[in-house]
Design an enzyme around this catalytic site. Structure first.
Site, PDB file in Angstrom:
ATOM      1  N   ASP A  69       0.855  -1.178   0.000  1.00  0.00           N
ATOM      2  CA  ASP A  69       0.000   0.000   0.000  1.00  0.00           C
ATOM      3  C   ASP A  69       0.893   1.230   0.000  1.00  0.00           C
ATOM      4  OD1 ASP A  69      -2.237   1.600   0.031  1.00  0.00           O
ATOM      5  OD2 ASP A  69      -2.246   1.717   2.224  1.00  0.00           O
TER       6      ASP A  69
ATOM      7  N   ASP B 170      -7.967  -7.128   0.850  1.00  0.00           N
ATOM      8  CA  ASP B 170      -7.028  -7.250   1.961  1.00  0.00           C
ATOM      9  C   ASP B 170      -7.747  -6.690   3.165  1.00  0.00           C
ATOM     10  OD1 ASP B 170      -6.513  -4.281   1.113  1.00  0.00           O
ATOM     11  OD2 ASP B 170      -5.681  -4.512   3.119  1.00  0.00           O
TER      12      ASP B 170
ATOM     13  N   CYS C  62     -12.751 -27.466  10.429  1.00  0.00           N
ATOM     14  CA  CYS C  62     -11.609 -26.678   9.969  1.00  0.00           C
ATOM     15  C   CYS C  62     -10.340 -27.499  10.127  1.00  0.00           C
ATOM     16  CB  CYS C  62     -11.491 -25.384  10.775  1.00  0.00           C
ATOM     17  SG  CYS C  62     -10.038 -24.379  10.331  1.00  0.00           S
TER      18      CYS C  62
ATOM     19  N   CYS D 280      -7.230 -26.319  10.062  1.00  0.00           N
ATOM     20  CA  CYS D 280      -6.061 -25.526  10.447  1.00  0.00           C
ATOM     21  C   CYS D 280      -5.401 -26.127  11.687  1.00  0.00           C
ATOM     22  CB  CYS D 280      -6.432 -24.060  10.689  1.00  0.00           C
ATOM     23  SG  CYS D 280      -7.140 -23.703  12.309  1.00  0.00           S
TER      24      CYS D 280
ATOM     25  N   CYS E  58      -7.365 -25.629  14.986  1.00  0.00           N
ATOM     26  CA  CYS E  58      -8.562 -26.453  15.159  1.00  0.00           C
ATOM     27  C   CYS E  58      -8.223 -27.941  15.272  1.00  0.00           C
ATOM     28  CB  CYS E  58      -9.544 -26.199  14.014  1.00  0.00           C
ATOM     29  SG  CYS E  58     -10.351 -24.585  14.151  1.00  0.00           S
TER      30      CYS E  58
ATOM     31  N   HIS F 205      -6.134 -19.555  12.778  1.00  0.00           N
ATOM     32  CA  HIS F 205      -7.491 -19.970  12.413  1.00  0.00           C
ATOM     33  C   HIS F 205      -8.194 -18.924  11.545  1.00  0.00           C
ATOM     34  CE1 HIS F 205     -11.518 -21.502  12.272  1.00  0.00           C
ATOM     35  NE2 HIS F 205     -11.926 -20.291  12.625  1.00  0.00           N
TER      36      HIS F 205
END
Length: 400
Positions: free
Chosen positions: A104, A276, A314, A316, A319, A345
């Site tokens: 940015d 984003d 999930c 991840c 999890c 997560h």
RNA sequence: GGGCAGGUACCCAAGCGGCCAAAGGGGACUGACUGUAAAUCAGUUGGCUACGCCUUCGGAGGUUCGAAUCCUUCCCUGCCCA
């Protein structure tokens, strides 16, 4: 390190490939080809303002299959300095992240640090939030800094304005257009794409004018800035509906600073390709996590002895490994691991959401996906809000 | 047994005649967070039939128009001396 992501394309390494447009909604699926690899769209980019996605390292991000992250011109210029990053081999090498990076321009800091800056037609003067020293940003210097950082996608300097005031937005827009041309002029690095930024607040006339003007300049991609800065969702969606048919269809559309899970789904339906947002990572650090049923505040007492993971289906690391009870304990105890596990997560949730959205588009079933997701997510959200409102009223009644 | 210092809300702790349901921390509870000045910020934290009332500053009794604050006494804690 990731040869599959190093697809160099000579002097024009950046391009956008529009693969499919959902028949019912017009939602788009594509690929951004960049100097550091391909990015499937729609894409959600985690934000790593200071050359780090807070609490995670590049290994975590790779495990999450993060396609692209953000860095920030203003922050990296102030600390550690663009010269230093350049001497250290550029931002990718410096931070050990070898997939695509978008930077940015500092335009958002024009908004978020409005008490510390002055804007004129030639640029922006900031009083550093770190030590109070004065720093001048011009379209040229902002392009130069991003070239030193070596991001794959750079952004023009823009003036992110308060969305309401029409007169102010017209002025900000005039400057943003002026700066966009100067950025384009100054930009040299062939392995970096420079995106223009549409501004105009919540005003359809200004937005249309901005989109047309920027399109005439011929950027390889176009961002929509100045949304999700305090205006209503209805206004944001209205502006996206205005822009969707008039922004160049062959170029990627990047909705800056958005958003929440429901924002992603809703805005993809309005033609957006790139997102984003700090929300996922910030909420994670503050103890809130995403589930398909809505946002959950893990600090709440109801999770004290909850043996379940955040989200049963999930995959991840968080999890797979930890209960809500444990995560809540870490949050309450203010352990740094809480920030890390919750961030893992929330990013897993957002990145998976983007992948699922893309797959649904490719299979022409995005409309159903959209409806199902929002029905589940927003219902939970509405339930939560109603419960909160009732509790609030009850507490008011008790107090008064 | 004697001397001294103390006992205040869930915890620590200020207050030492009215402006005290009681400062300030901590803890607990709740909310907010959208191109990151954010591991941050905000609110609530005795009860109720609430613009007022009730109970609460170790217990009991007293002085006073009025007591967490003054007096008496008892209980408890810490330190010192026997």
């Amino acid at each position: 390190m990731q040869p599959d992501h190093l697809t160099h394309r000579g002097s024009t390494p950046f391009s956008f490939e529009l693969i499919h447009t959902d028949r019912q909604t017009g939602a788009r699926a594509g690929i951004l080809h960049t100097a550091h690899g391909d990015v499937p769209t729609p894409v959600y980019c985690p934000v790593g303002t200071q050359a780090t996605v807070k609490s995670l390292d590049p290994r975590d991000l790779a495990e999450l299959d993060t396609p692209m992250i953000l860095g920030n011109t203003y922050h990296l210029y102030l600390r550690p300095g663009a010269d230093l990053v350049e001497r250290m081999g550029g931002l990718h090498a410096f931070m050990g992240w070898h997939r695509p990076i978008l930077t940015d321009s500092g335009g958002y800091q024009v908004f978020s640090l409005r008490d510390l800056r002055q804007v004129d037609d030639d640029g922006v003067t900031f009083r550093s939030h770190i030590d109070g020293s004065t720093h001048r940003f011009t379209p040229e210097s902002v392009v130069r800094i991003q070239e030193q950082l070596g991001s794959d996608i750079a952004m023009v300097l823009d003036e992110c304005a308060e969305p309401e005031d029409h007169a102010y937005n017209r002025e900000a827009l005039r400057r943003t257009h002026l700066w966009a041309e100067r950025c384009l002029q100054a930009h040299q690095r062939p392995d970096q794409a420079l995106f223009g930024i549409v501004q105009g607040g919540i005003h359809a006339d200004l937005r249309a004018q901005s989109a047309a003007h920027l399109a005439s300049l011929g950027f390889p991609g176009y961002a929509i800035g100045g949304l999700s800065v305090g205006e209503s969702k209805a206004d944001m969606h209205r502006i996206l509906r205005v822009l969707n048919p008039i922004m160049p269809a062959a170029k990627p559309r990047y909705l800056m600073g958005v958003g929440s899970p429901e924002d992603i789904v809703q805005c993809v339906a309005l033609g957006v390709d790139m997102f984003d947002c700090v929300l996922a990572t910030r909420l994670a650090r503050n103890g809130a996590v995403f589930t398909p049923e809505g946002r959950v505040n893990l600090r709440n007492a109801q999770f004290r002895e909850d043996p379940r993971p955040i989200q049963a289906d999930c995959d991840c690391y968080t999890c797979r490994s930890f209960s809500r009870a444990y995560l809540r304990h870490l949050i309450i105890a203010q352990e740094i691991l809480a920030a890390r596990l919750n961030t893992i997560h929330n990013l897993a949730f957002m990145l998976r959401l983007a992948r699922d959205v893309r797959q649904a588009i490719l299979e022409d079933r995005f409309s159903a996906f959209h409806d199902t997701f929002l029905a589940t997510y927003q219902t939970a959200d509405a339930h939560a809000r109603r419960a909160n409102r009732d509790a609030f009223r009850a507490s008011r009644n008790t107090d008064a």
